[in-house]
Every structure is written in C-alpha cells, then in structure tokens.
Design a protein around this motif. Structure first.
Motif, short mmCIF file in Angstrom:
data_model
loop_
_atom_site.label_atom_id
_atom_site.label_comp_id
_atom_site.label_asym_id
_atom_site.label_seq_id
_atom_site.Cartn_x
_atom_site.Cartn_y
_atom_site.Cartn_z
N ARG A 1 -14.75 -31.83 28.96
CA ARG A 1 -13.29 -31.94 28.87
C ARG A 1 -12.81 -31.73 27.45
N ARG A 2 -13.52 -32.30 26.49
CA ARG A 2 -13.10 -32.20 25.09
C ARG A 2 -13.36 -30.82 24.49
N ASN A 3 -14.47 -30.20 24.84
CA ASN A 3 -14.88 -28.96 24.20
C ASN A 3 -14.56 -27.69 24.98
N PHE A 4 -14.21 -27.85 26.24
CA PHE A 4 -13.88 -26.68 27.06
C PHE A 4 -12.57 -26.92 27.83
N PRO A 5 -11.49 -27.30 27.12
CA PRO A 5 -10.23 -27.56 27.82
C PRO A 5 -9.64 -26.30 28.45
N GLU B 1 -25.03 -45.00 27.75
CA GLU B 1 -24.04 -44.46 28.69
C GLU B 1 -24.70 -43.38 29.54
N PRO B 2 -24.42 -43.33 30.83
CA PRO B 2 -25.05 -42.33 31.70
C PRO B 2 -24.80 -40.90 31.21
N LEU B 3 -25.82 -40.07 31.33
CA LEU B 3 -25.73 -38.69 30.89
C LEU B 3 -24.59 -37.96 31.59
N ALA B 4 -24.40 -38.18 32.87
CA ALA B 4 -23.32 -37.50 33.60
C ALA B 4 -21.96 -37.80 32.99
N ARG B 5 -21.73 -39.04 32.63
CA ARG B 5 -20.44 -39.42 32.02
C ARG B 5 -20.28 -38.76 30.66
N ARG B 6 -21.34 -38.74 29.86
CA ARG B 6 -21.26 -38.09 28.54
C ARG B 6 -21.02 -36.59 28.68
#
Length: 100
Positions: free
Chosen positions: A18-22, A7-12
């Motif tokens: 989003r998950r860790n810094f909501p 999976e592309p680094l940008a997508r990861r």
C-alpha cells in the motif's frame, strides 16, 4: 506504528505494498496476497482489476518482485499473477484455483 519482526509477514507485506505501490489502487487495480510459504520464502500475489491486461503490469510485476525480495529478508521468491494466470516468464503453473 513501528514494524516488528513479531508482526505477521502477511500484514507487513500488505502495508508495504500500500505504501510503496499506491499507483496500483490509484489506477483501479488491486494487489492481493494469495499464499505465503514461510519455510521456502515464496510468496504468491495476484494483480487484478485494471491490472489485468494493462500494458504496464509487466513493469509493476518486475518492481514488486525485485522490491519484495530486497526489502524482506524472509522472502526469496515472488510469484505474481494477473487475471490471465501466473506470469509466463516464470514457467510456473496457474495456481489461482488451488485452495491455499
């Protein structure tokens, strides 16, 4: 969906932020990826919206820099900017108007 190295680094990176810094979005800010240099392991991010001028944005920057280098083997250095340009602690120039 499970993350794979294919999976592309940008997508990861986007998903990780989003998950860790909501709290960035919850407080009216945004975090975006400006550029990724996969050869050198450098990533350029910009915090905008409510993050510009926020008193705790330096703490958010520190957390982003530390976590991304720890969580992603391919990232060696993170450059983070707010609306005022790249973090002065780094001594790096403001590259926000450079077309990547």
């Amino acid at each position: 969906m499970e993350t794979t190295e294919a999976e592309p680094l940008a997508r990861r990176l986007e998903r990780f932020m989003r998950r860790n810094f909501p709290q960035i979005e919850m407080h009216g800010g945004t975090a975006g990826i400006d550029a990724i240099d996969e050869e050198t392991g450098q990533v350029w991010l910009t915090l905008a919206g409510a993050c510009s001028g926020c008193g705790i944005s330096p703490l958010t920057i520190q957390a982003l820099e530390a976590r991304l280098v720890t969580e992603f083997d391919e990232i060696r250095e993170v450059h983070t900017a707010t609306g005022d340009g790249f973090d002065d602690r780094s001594g790096r120039p403001d590259l926000s108007d450079v077309p990547f």
